[in-house]
Write a protein that holds these residues in place. Structure first.
Motif, mmCIF file in Angstrom:
data_model
loop_
_atom_site.group_PDB
_atom_site.id
_atom_site.type_symbol
_atom_site.label_atom_id
_atom_site.label_comp_id
_atom_site.label_asym_id
_atom_site.label_seq_id
_atom_site.Cartn_x
_atom_site.Cartn_y
_atom_site.Cartn_z
ATOM 1 N N ASN A 6 0.817 -1.214 0.000
ATOM 2 C CA ASN A 6 0.000 0.000 0.000
ATOM 3 C C ASN A 6 0.852 1.266 0.000
ATOM 4 O O ASN A 6 0.330 2.373 0.142
ATOM 5 C CB ASN A 6 -0.924 0.007 1.215
ATOM 6 N N GLN A 32 3.053 2.050 2.276
ATOM 7 C CA GLN A 32 3.245 2.540 3.634
ATOM 8 C C GLN A 32 4.464 1.885 4.289
ATOM 9 O O GLN A 32 4.813 0.749 3.973
ATOM 10 C CB GLN A 32 2.010 2.229 4.483
ATOM 11 N N ARG A 60 8.304 -0.080 12.406
ATOM 12 C CA ARG A 60 7.052 0.671 12.296
ATOM 13 C C ARG A 60 6.112 0.275 13.425
ATOM 14 O O ARG A 60 5.531 1.152 14.102
ATOM 15 C CB ARG A 60 6.384 0.398 10.940
ATOM 16 N N THR A 81 4.347 10.501 12.737
ATOM 17 C CA THR A 81 4.267 10.388 11.284
ATOM 18 C C THR A 81 5.590 9.789 10.818
ATOM 19 O O THR A 81 6.621 9.941 11.480
ATOM 20 C CB THR A 81 4.041 11.751 10.617
#
Length: 240
Positions: free
Chosen positions: A40, A42, A48, A63
């Motif tokens: 995707n 990301q 993460r 972020t």
């Protein structure tokens, strides 16, 4: 009117505090399973998930920003993001320019991967990612160091015959072992003091927050569970 002015000032101050609690997490996005870009588009992977959990625990809004490895420290210092979570080992050399939290990944093995069981690791050409502790180690062994921008590039170099072997974090190399004729060769090497979150030396309060979260996750075993999830049952873990 005075009350309105004070209210407006309070709102501005609140906004400033809220903005200060938004942390830009810098990573490479090209070093699975530590960090990578998913289907995707990301940032995904061990760091993460860990980073998001730490920010949640400490009341921070996170972020994620990707940056090429070879300029990841200069761009932290330039203010393009606030942390580095990119499989970065804690070393004395790096401590000269940035600070680190405690390790969230234990000191672990680096290893050689090759298509040839008897690859010349001391006198041949060994590929490593630019700016890593593995590249520095190869340069000290007598082998010819061939530096590349990403881990995938080092693997391609061996496939293409540009290098006899690649030297990197063993956990990062495990997905390649046993595929396309690749196998581990030689002896594992222990380098660095584990992997931590890199920060600017001035960001002491942020460092304290992340250290608090890491300490709690070590104590309750949740950090070890993440390590096993991404690196397998035989992965290095922390003693409670």
């Amino acid at each position: 009117m005075k009350k309105l002015i004070l209210t407006a000032a309070a709102l501005v101050l609140s906004a400033g505090v809220a903005a200060a609690e938004t942390v830009r997490m810098g990573t490479e996005g090209a070093y699975p399973p530590y960090n990578f870009i998913d289907d995707n588009g990301q940032v995904a992977g061990f760091e993460r998930e860990l980073g998001d959990k730490l920010c949640e625990m400490e009341g921070l809004t996170c972020t994620w920003v990707t940056n090429d490895w070879d300029s990841i420290i200069p761009n932290l210092l330039s203010g393009n993001y606030d942390t580095i979570m990119a499989g970065m080992s804690i070393t004395d050399e790096r401590k000269q320019s940035i600070d680190f939290t405690q390790a969230y990944y234990p000191p672990a093995a680096s290893a050689y991967l090759s298509l040839t069981p008897d690859a010349d690791l001391k006198g041949g050409v060994v590929a490593a990612q630019t700016g890593t502790i593995q590249a520095a180690h190869v340069a000290e062994t007598g082998a010819t160091l061939a530096e590349y921008a990403t881990l995938d590039d080092t693997i391609a170099a061996v496939k293409n015959g540009e290098a006899d072997a690649v030297f990197a974090d063993k956990d990062a190399l495990k997905p390649f072992a046993g595929t396309d004729g690749f196998e581990f060769v030689g002896e594992d090497v222990s380098l660095g003091d584990g992997i931590g979150i890199g920060l600017r030396k001035s960001d002491t309060a942020l460092k304290d927050k992340f250290n608090d979260g890491i300490t709690k996750m070590k104590a309750d075993g949740s950090l070890n569970k993440l390590l096993v999830k991404y690196f397998g049952a035989d992965s290095m873990t922390f003693k409670n």
